[in-house]
Write a protein that holds these residues in place. Structure first.
Motif, PDB file in Angstrom:
ATOM      1  N   PRO A  30       0.788  -1.232   0.000  1.00 56.08           N
ATOM      2  CA  PRO A  30       0.000   0.000   0.000  1.00 56.08           C
ATOM      3  C   PRO A  30       0.825   1.290   0.000  1.00 56.08           C
ATOM      4  CG  PRO A  30      -0.970  -1.582   1.497  1.00 56.08           C
ATOM      5  CD  PRO A  30       0.318  -2.177   1.027  1.00 56.08           C
ATOM      6  N   ALA A  31       1.885   1.355   0.795  1.00 60.17           N
ATOM      7  CA  ALA A  31       2.685   2.587   0.849  1.00 60.17           C
ATOM      8  C   ALA A  31       3.316   2.892  -0.509  1.00 60.17           C
ATOM      9  CB  ALA A  31       3.759   2.476   1.921  1.00 60.17           C
ATOM     10  N   LEU A  32       3.840   1.878  -1.171  1.00 58.92           N
ATOM     11  CA  LEU A  32       4.464   2.064  -2.475  1.00 58.92           C
ATOM     12  C   LEU A  32       3.425   2.381  -3.550  1.00 58.92           C
ATOM     13  CD1 LEU A  32       7.127   1.994  -4.042  1.00 58.92           C
ATOM     14  CD2 LEU A  32       6.779  -0.456  -4.364  1.00 58.92           C
ATOM     15  N   ALA A  33       2.288   1.688  -3.517  1.00 59.35           N
ATOM     16  CA  ALA A  33       1.215   1.950  -4.473  1.00 59.35           C
ATOM     17  C   ALA A  33       0.708   3.390  -4.329  1.00 59.35           C
ATOM     18  CB  ALA A  33       0.070   0.959  -4.256  1.00 59.35           C
ATOM     19  N   THR A  34       0.582   3.858  -3.094  1.00 63.24           N
ATOM     20  CA  THR A  34       0.147   5.233  -2.852  1.00 63.24           C
ATOM     21  C   THR A  34       1.170   6.234  -3.372  1.00 63.24           C
ATOM     22  OG1 THR A  34      -1.100   4.510  -0.906  1.00 63.24           O
ATOM     23  CG2 THR A  34      -0.590   6.855  -1.055  1.00 63.24           C
ATOM     24  N   ARG A  35       2.454   5.954  -3.175  1.00 64.21           N
ATOM     25  CA  ARG A  35       3.497   6.861  -3.696  1.00 64.21           C
ATOM     26  C   ARG A  35       3.470   6.922  -5.217  1.00 64.21           C
ATOM     27  NH1 ARG A  35       8.152   4.484  -0.613  1.00 64.21           N
ATOM     28  NH2 ARG A  35       9.212   4.621  -2.606  1.00 64.21           N
ATOM     29  N   TYR A 113      -6.247  -5.357  -4.227  1.00 68.37           N
ATOM     30  CA  TYR A 113      -6.925  -4.254  -3.564  1.00 68.37           C
ATOM     31  C   TYR A 113      -8.394  -4.250  -3.945  1.00 68.37           C
ATOM     32  CZ  TYR A 113      -2.253  -2.451  -2.642  1.00 68.37           C
ATOM     33  OH  TYR A 113      -0.960  -2.308  -2.211  1.00 68.37           O
ATOM     34  N   GLY A 114      -9.238  -4.022  -2.955  1.00 65.32           N
ATOM     35  CA  GLY A 114     -10.662  -3.847  -3.217  1.00 65.32           C
ATOM     36  C   GLY A 114     -10.939  -2.393  -3.578  1.00 65.32           C
TER      37      GLY A 114
END
Length: 152
Positions: A30-35, A113-114
């Motif tokens: 999640p942290a990398l996907a958000t970045r 991810y949903g």
């Protein structure tokens, strides 16, 4: 259509053009996907993410079908004799390859991810209001899920 032939850091990219990720977004924590999404917003570049949707059918059906396909297709693989024999051994005698396909399918499902998770990612981005976001699913038994962000 143009593309970048060299490696690109999707969390710090200054290239112009639509960022596309097909069938791989669930591989990023999640942290990398958000970045990655934040970088698209910061550089005002459109982003398209397409992945398999979270559905009860996927973990119940897909791992079994991929495992079955590995078992069925193994004798028909055209490889040099040593590789052909190794594939048959690792498929039929010691079912390493079918197990790897089954395990990989189940783990991939668990990491997907949903829509609610994607919405939380998008809502947490700085400057997200400067983009139009669409999160949806293509109808059907195993339809694709998409996240599309376009600068306003």
């Amino acid at each position: 259509m143009d593309y970048e032939p060299s490696s690109v850091d999707a969390t710090d990219c200054s290239l112009e053009g639509t960022r596309t990720i097909y069938g791989a977004f669930h591989h990023f924590p999640p942290a990398l996907a958000t970045r990655m999404l934040q970088n698209a917003v910061d550089t005002r570049q459109p982003v398209v993410v397409v992945d398999t949707k979270r559905s009860f059918v996927y973990p119940l059906l897909f791992p079994f079908l991929t495992t079955l396909m590995v078992l069925i297709s193994a004798p028909f693989q055209r490889n040099p004799l040593p590789r052909y024999l190794l594939r048959l051994v690792l498929t039929c005698l010691v079912p390493v390859l079918p197990f790897m396909m089954f395990f990989g399918s189940v783990v991939s499902f668990l990491r997907m991810y949903g829509r609610a998770e994607l919405r939380r990612m998008v809502d947490g981005l700085s400057g997200t209001e400067t983009f139009t976001w669409k999160i949806g699913v293509v109808p059907g038994l195993t339809g694709a899920q998409h996240l599309i962000g376009v600068p306003r």
